[in-house]
Each structure stands twice: as C-alpha cells, then as structure tokens.
Write an enzyme that holds these catalytic residues in place. Structure first.
Site, PDB file in Angstrom:
ATOM      1  N   HIS A  36      61.005 -44.793  70.043  1.00 19.69           N
ATOM      2  CA  HIS A  36      62.221 -44.436  69.295  1.00 19.69           C
ATOM      3  C   HIS A  36      62.930 -43.251  69.954  1.00 19.69           C
ATOM      4  O   HIS A  36      64.158 -43.227  70.082  1.00 19.69           O
ATOM      5  CB  HIS A  36      61.871 -44.022  67.859  1.00 19.69           C
ATOM      6  CG  HIS A  36      61.254 -45.106  67.017  1.00 19.69           C
ATOM      7  ND1 HIS A  36      59.949 -45.055  66.595  1.00 19.69           N
ATOM      8  CD2 HIS A  36      61.770 -46.248  66.510  1.00 19.69           C
ATOM      9  CE1 HIS A  36      59.684 -46.124  65.857  1.00 19.69           C
ATOM     10  NE2 HIS A  36      60.769 -46.866  65.785  1.00 19.69           N
ATOM     11  N   ASP A 149      62.193 -55.425  70.761  1.00 17.68           N
ATOM     12  CA  ASP A 149      62.665 -56.445  69.829  1.00 17.68           C
ATOM     13  C   ASP A 149      63.810 -57.190  70.513  1.00 17.68           C
ATOM     14  O   ASP A 149      64.972 -57.049  70.148  1.00 17.68           O
ATOM     15  CB  ASP A 149      63.120 -55.778  68.527  1.00 17.68           C
ATOM     16  CG  ASP A 149      61.998 -54.976  67.893  1.00 17.68           C
ATOM     17  OD1 ASP A 149      61.152 -55.581  67.228  1.00 17.68           O
ATOM     18  OD2 ASP A 149      61.931 -53.745  68.107  1.00 17.68           O
ATOM     19  N   GLN A 152      66.045 -59.503  68.524  1.00 20.63           N
ATOM     20  CA  GLN A 152      66.891 -58.690  67.642  1.00 20.63           C
ATOM     21  C   GLN A 152      68.057 -58.093  68.438  1.00 20.63           C
ATOM     22  O   GLN A 152      69.201 -58.083  67.973  1.00 20.63           O
ATOM     23  CB  GLN A 152      66.048 -57.576  67.022  1.00 20.63           C
ATOM     24  CG  GLN A 152      66.855 -56.497  66.331  1.00 20.63           C
ATOM     25  CD  GLN A 152      65.960 -55.442  65.698  1.00 20.63           C
ATOM     26  OE1 GLN A 152      65.338 -55.700  64.698  1.00 20.63           O
ATOM     27  NE2 GLN A 152      65.882 -54.263  66.292  1.00 20.63           N
ATOM     28  N   ARG A 186      53.655 -50.155  63.777  1.00 23.95           N
ATOM     29  CA  ARG A 186      52.552 -50.937  63.192  1.00 23.95           C
ATOM     30  C   ARG A 186      51.219 -50.712  63.911  1.00 23.95           C
ATOM     31  O   ARG A 186      50.170 -51.031  63.355  1.00 23.95           O
ATOM     32  CB  ARG A 186      52.899 -52.430  63.188  1.00 23.95           C
ATOM     33  CG  ARG A 186      53.985 -52.792  62.185  1.00 23.95           C
ATOM     34  CD  ARG A 186      54.204 -54.297  62.130  1.00 23.95           C
ATOM     35  NE  ARG A 186      55.178 -54.688  61.114  1.00 23.95           N
ATOM     36  CZ  ARG A 186      56.496 -54.746  61.319  1.00 23.95           C
ATOM     37  NH1 ARG A 186      56.997 -54.430  62.498  1.00 23.95           N
ATOM     38  NH2 ARG A 186      57.304 -55.123  60.352  1.00 23.95           N
TER      39      ARG A 186
HETATM   40  P1  AMP Z   1      61.924 -49.986  64.273  1.00 24.94           P
HETATM   41  O1  AMP Z   1      61.720 -48.611  63.712  1.00 24.94           O
HETATM   42  O2  AMP Z   1      60.658 -50.706  64.581  1.00 24.94           O
HETATM   43  O3  AMP Z   1      62.917 -50.804  63.473  1.00 24.94           O
HETATM   44  O4  AMP Z   1      62.606 -49.771  65.686  1.00 24.94           O
HETATM   45  C1  AMP Z   1      63.800 -49.055  65.815  1.00 24.94           C
HETATM   46  C2  AMP Z   1      64.333 -49.225  67.214  1.00 24.94           C
HETATM   47  O5  AMP Z   1      63.373 -48.725  68.146  1.00 24.94           O
HETATM   48  C3  AMP Z   1      64.580 -50.689  67.593  1.00 24.94           C
HETATM   49  O6  AMP Z   1      65.757 -50.776  68.381  1.00 24.94           O
HETATM   50  C4  AMP Z   1      63.358 -51.039  68.396  1.00 24.94           C
HETATM   51  O7  AMP Z   1      63.560 -52.098  69.315  1.00 24.94           O
HETATM   52  C5  AMP Z   1      63.111 -49.722  69.114  1.00 24.94           C
HETATM   53  N1  AMP Z   1      61.715 -49.640  69.572  1.00 24.94           N
HETATM   54  C6  AMP Z   1      60.603 -49.823  68.829  1.00 24.94           C
HETATM   55  N2  AMP Z   1      59.511 -49.727  69.610  1.00 24.94           N
HETATM   56  C7  AMP Z   1      59.949 -49.492  70.869  1.00 24.94           C
HETATM   57  C8  AMP Z   1      59.296 -49.300  72.129  1.00 24.94           C
HETATM   58  N3  AMP Z   1      57.975 -49.347  72.248  1.00 24.94           N
HETATM   59  N4  AMP Z   1      60.065 -49.072  73.211  1.00 24.94           N
HETATM   60  C9  AMP Z   1      61.418 -49.038  73.103  1.00 24.94           C
HETATM   61  N5  AMP Z   1      62.087 -49.209  71.953  1.00 24.94           N
HETATM   62  C10 AMP Z   1      61.354 -49.429  70.845  1.00 24.94           C
END
Ligand code: AMP
Length: 279
Positions: A36, A149, A152, A186
């Site tokens: 993030h 994602d 997405q 997760r």
């Molecule tokens: P989330 O909190 O899981 O909804 O993710 C928020 C944003 O962070 C989304 O754009 C995800 O694709 C991105 N994100 C989550 N994990 C990663 C990661 N390991 N590397 C890069 N971006 C990530």
C-alpha cells in the site's frame, strides 16, 4: 496529516487546495503494508497532494465470514500513512458512504465474468460502486492501484475510461515479501505453517513462466495446480494463463504476445490471489 471521517469535512479541505495543483489518490481497505505504501510513494512522487482512503467496503465481500474476519488496525495504518507523508486520509463509516441502499450496478463484460469475477459474484460491482463514490468525493487527477489485483486494475481502467476520463489510472508493481509471497492484508490471518508454505504460490507462478517455453498453456496450468495441491496445504481455486490485455484464457501461446498467469488459492480459511507475467 489531515484525517477526515465525513464527506463534508473532506470536501471543505479539498475545495481549499489550489486549482493548479494535482492530487493523487490511493484507495485501501486498511491493515496497511509496504505494498500500500508503495502506492502512496508513487503518488507523492507525481502529485502535489496525496490522499489515501481506508474503508472496508462491505458490498464487495461475497463471503460474510471474510468480511467479519478482515483485519483492521486504524492506529497503525495512520502511523504508516503519516510516515509516508500522506497529506490527507479519508476514513468514512459505512453509513457515511452508503446512506441509502445501493441501487447502481455495473457490468464489465470480459472482465467481471472470468476468474475473480466468476468466483466472487457481485465482487467487481461492489468495487466499481465504491471506487466511483470515492472518485466523486476525492476528485483526484491520478489514482494508484496495485497490479496484485490485476483484474480489478483492468476493471477500474475501464470504469475511468467510461465515467472518469479526467482521472489517470496508474497500475503499480506487486510488492513481495523476501520469500516471494505477495504482500496482502490477508497474510496476517495465515497460521505459522500456512505462512511457511504460502511462498510456493509465487514459486509456482515463476515456474509457469519457464514451463510455457515447452508446454501448452493448458498443460502448464494443470502441472502448476498439481504442484500447489502437492503441498497438501494449498488448494488452488483456479490457475489460468490468459492474455494480459483481454483476460481471455489462452489455448495456444501463439494467440497472445503478452500473457499472465493468475492464481487464487486457499490456505485453510484464507483465500490468496497472485499473478505473474509469463511472457
Ligand atoms: P486493498 O487494501 O487490499 O484493497 O488494496 C488497496 C490497494 O493496494 C489496491 O490497489 C491493491 O492492488 C494494492 N495492493 C495490495 N497489495 C499490494 C501489493 N502486494 N503490492 C502492490 N500493491 C498492492
């Protein structure tokens, strides 16, 4: 760092920003990690102001248990965002975001009917609803999303193309742990044993990029599924090699110039996804 919990407070701040300055936006569901923060850093490098949101969006969860168990730690999230130099954080309640029942619905043919879309009915509609609402509120010039994602990201690019052509969607690389496991909120729900075996998911994805030199996409997928199942702890839901631009599963590698392998797998009660560019 400004923290806003209501749309009206956020809007008052947003309207006070100089019109000739740019705002970058990072949408999250909290329990933040380096993945993030990489999005925040990318936004800071390219914009005058960076806004992050923290909102566990109930309508994108097709599984009530997953929503109930979704990890949360607002205090730690705010510390990380502050350290990263975020200018403002928007943390609405569910009532603030959805004062009325949601009636809007979206369709993204070719994107929301395969892989995550097929396995998680309503998921992408829920994401499209919340991202639209956040785009309306935050009103950024640039918005940063992770390729973790990937599907997405493609859906949001299509959403922006249709309804928010003034917002540039930036897809950012997957940030991984040292052992290769893609960072995910997760991951914190994995047991010690599950966490130890979890890097096999990214190892198998890499292996697919080698195997594809010799075997058909179908053969590679079956082999990779068997490798995951062989761990005794990882249960793949799908393992698919698809055209990176259309998401169509590949029958022959000659049918695409740019292909990705996509996996969703269960470790105990935790469902993880990952992807890898294979050519
Ligand atoms: P989330 O909190 O899981 O909804 O993710 C928020 C944003 O962070 C989304 O754009 C995800 O694709 C991105 N994100 C989550 N994990 C990663 C990661 N390991 N590397 C890069 N971006 C990530």
């Amino acid at each position: 760092m400004n923290i806003f919990r209501t749309i009206s407070e956020f809007t008052a701040w947003r309207n006070g920003l100089p019109a000739d300055k740019t705002t970058g936006f990072v949408a999250t569901m909290g329990f933040l990690h380096t993945g993030h923060i990489s999005l925040v850093s990318a936004s800071k490098a390219e914009n005058d102001f960076t806004v992050a949101s923290i909102f566990v969006n109930p309508i994108q969860f097709n599984n009530p248990e997953d929503l109930r168990n979704y990890p949360r730690d607002e205090k730690h999230d705010l510390t990380l965002l502050q350290e990263a130099g975020t200018d403002a954080v928007f943390i609405p309640t569910v009532e603030e975001m959805y004062p009325e029942p949601v009636s809007k619905s979206f369709s993204f043919p070719g994107i929301d009917d395969v892989m995550e879309g097929a396995q998680r009915p309503g998921h992408f509609n829920g994401v499209a609803v919340v991202v639209s609402r956040l785009f309306d509120i935050i009103n950024p010039q640039n918005a940063y999303f992770g390729r973790k994602d990937y599907q997405q990201l493609m859906m949001i690019k299509e959403l922006a193309h249709r309804n928010y052509p003034h917002i540039q969607i930036k897809g950012m690389p997957i940030v991984r742990e040292e052992d290769g496991l893609a960072m995910s909120s997760r991951n914190s729900r994995l047991s010690k044993e599950e966490r130890e075996i979890a890097p096999l998911i990214s190892e198998v994805l890499k292996r697919a990029s080698q195997l594809i030199q010799e075997f058909t996409p179908g053969e590679v997928c079956r082999h990779c599924e068997r490798m995951l199942e062989g761990s005794g702890m990882i249960h793949p839901e799908y393992f698919i090699i698809a055209d990176a631009d259309t998401l169509k599963p590949l029958q022959n590698k000659e049918d695409a110039t740019h292909a990705m392998a996509f996996v969703a797998a269960w470790l105990g009660k935790v469902r993880l996804i990952d992807n890898y560019e294979i050519f």
